[in-house]
Scaffold this motif. Structure first.
Motif, short mmCIF file in Angstrom:
data_model
loop_
_atom_site.label_atom_id
_atom_site.label_comp_id
_atom_site.label_asym_id
_atom_site.label_seq_id
_atom_site.Cartn_x
_atom_site.Cartn_y
_atom_site.Cartn_z
N CYS A 1 33.49 20.27 74.92
CA CYS A 1 33.15 19.32 75.98
C CYS A 1 33.12 20.09 77.29
CB CYS A 1 34.15 18.16 76.03
SG CYS A 1 35.82 18.65 76.53
N ARG A 2 32.74 19.44 78.36
CA ARG A 2 32.72 20.09 79.67
C ARG A 2 34.06 19.90 80.36
NH1 ARG A 2 29.53 24.03 80.48
NH2 ARG A 2 29.42 23.66 82.71
N GLY A 3 34.52 20.95 81.02
CA GLY A 3 35.75 20.90 81.77
C GLY A 3 35.50 21.23 83.23
N THR A 4 36.41 20.82 84.08
CA THR A 4 36.31 21.07 85.51
C THR A 4 37.56 21.80 85.98
OG1 THR A 4 35.07 19.02 85.75
CG2 THR A 4 35.96 19.99 87.76
N LEU A 5 37.36 22.86 86.76
CA LEU A 5 38.46 23.65 87.26
C LEU A 5 39.23 22.87 88.33
CD1 LEU A 5 39.79 26.47 87.17
CD2 LEU A 5 38.27 27.12 89.03
N PRO B 1 45.21 36.09 84.58
CA PRO B 1 44.57 34.94 85.22
C PRO B 1 45.15 33.64 84.67
CG PRO B 1 43.08 36.00 83.67
CD PRO B 1 44.34 36.80 83.67
N THR B 2 45.46 32.72 85.56
CA THR B 2 45.96 31.41 85.15
C THR B 2 45.07 30.35 85.78
OG1 THR B 2 47.46 31.23 87.03
CG2 THR B 2 48.33 32.23 85.02
N LEU B 3 44.92 29.25 85.10
CA LEU B 3 44.12 28.17 85.65
C LEU B 3 44.53 26.85 85.06
CD1 LEU B 3 41.82 27.59 83.21
CD2 LEU B 3 40.99 29.72 84.12
N ASP B 4 44.22 25.81 85.77
CA ASP B 4 44.39 24.44 85.30
C ASP B 4 43.01 23.80 85.32
OD1 ASP B 4 47.23 24.22 84.91
OD2 ASP B 4 47.44 24.27 87.09
N TYR B 5 42.70 23.05 84.28
CA TYR B 5 41.42 22.38 84.20
C TYR B 5 41.60 21.01 83.59
CZ TYR B 5 41.69 24.30 79.45
OH TYR B 5 42.09 24.65 78.19
N LYS B 6 40.60 20.17 83.79
CA LYS B 6 40.63 18.84 83.19
C LYS B 6 39.36 18.65 82.38
CE LYS B 6 38.78 16.58 87.29
NZ LYS B 6 38.95 15.54 88.29
N TYR B 7 39.47 17.80 81.37
CA TYR B 7 38.33 17.48 80.53
C TYR B 7 38.50 16.08 79.99
CZ TYR B 7 41.63 19.04 76.89
OH TYR B 7 42.72 19.20 76.08
N THR B 8 37.39 15.46 79.60
CA THR B 8 37.40 14.08 79.13
C THR B 8 36.82 14.02 77.73
OG1 THR B 8 37.10 13.32 81.40
CG2 THR B 8 36.63 11.74 79.65
N ILE B 9 37.55 13.33 76.84
CA ILE B 9 37.09 13.12 75.47
C ILE B 9 37.21 11.62 75.17
CG2 ILE B 9 37.44 13.69 73.04
CD1 ILE B 9 38.94 16.22 74.07
N GLU B 10 36.08 11.03 74.80
CA GLU B 10 36.03 9.60 74.46
C GLU B 10 36.67 8.73 75.55
OE1 GLU B 10 37.92 9.44 70.64
OE2 GLU B 10 36.28 10.52 69.66
N LEU C 1 33.74 31.78 85.49
CA LEU C 1 33.79 30.43 84.92
C LEU C 1 33.05 29.42 85.79
CD1 LEU C 1 37.51 30.22 83.79
CD2 LEU C 1 35.50 30.30 82.33
N GLY C 2 33.14 29.58 87.10
CA GLY C 2 32.57 28.59 87.99
C GLY C 2 33.46 27.35 88.03
N SER C 3 32.91 26.26 88.53
CA SER C 3 33.73 25.04 88.66
C SER C 3 33.62 24.14 87.43
CB SER C 3 33.31 24.27 89.91
OG SER C 3 31.95 23.91 89.80
#
Length: 169
Positions: free
Chosen positions: A52-56, A77-86, A117-119
């Motif tokens: 799915c698509r995620g956002t940084l 490198p560390t990051l937090d991202y969010k993603y939506t499923i159903e 990665l981009g946003s």
């Protein structure tokens, strides 16, 4: 497993050289099996995860001293991202399923990975547990070199042991 059948004592000097060679060849074999398992089995499982698509949300590069040499620094490198499923929102922070896979010796390489990665980017998630996700479903090139090194060491050890066996025979 021959050493279990022979029934010799634990003192390796009492073992004939052929049994010692056999023990070393078992060790080499297990090194090869372990490296193949981690290199390919894990990759096969994770590359089949849905995407799915995620956002940084945020990113950072952490510097850490290595245990063996405190002067030697690695960059993670560390990051937090969010993603939506159903329609349900999830958060993740895994670049890869192998947490040590993306460790760099140069801060610019770590920053370049985050910039690349981009946003918005693809997120691979476990279809059975949507909370488990990663961005890169494969181990890094650096980690793959470690697996190949273990595999090569096992092969060299087996070749050495085979030549020793024929020399002693």
């Amino acid at each position: 497993m021959l050493h279990l059948l022979v029934g010799r004592g634990a003192d390796s000097t009492s073992w004939p050289i052929i049994y010692q060679l056999h023990l070393l060849s078992e060790t080499a074999f297990y090194l090869i099996v372990i490296s193949i398992y981690f290199s390919y089995h894990l990759k096969e499982k994770i590359t089949k995860w849905p995407v799915c698509r995620g956002t940084l949300i945020s990113s950072n590069v952490i510097s850490k001293n290595r245990d063996l040499d405190p002067k030697f620094v690695v960059y993670i490198p560390t990051l937090d991202y969010k993603y939506t499923i159903e329609g349900i929102n999830y958060r993740g922070n895994n670049l890869s399923v192998d947490e040590k896979s993306y460790v760099f010796y140069d801060i610019d390489q770590a920053n370049d990975l985050i910039r690349s990665l981009g946003s918005s980017f693809n997120v691979h998630y476990d279809s059975e547990n949507h909370n488990v996700s990663c961005i890169y479903p494969d181990v890094s090139r650096q980690r793959r070199k470690h697996y190949y090194g273990i595999l090569g060491s096992g092969i060299v050890l087996i070749l050495f042991l085979a030549s020793s066996y024929f020399f002693l025979k």
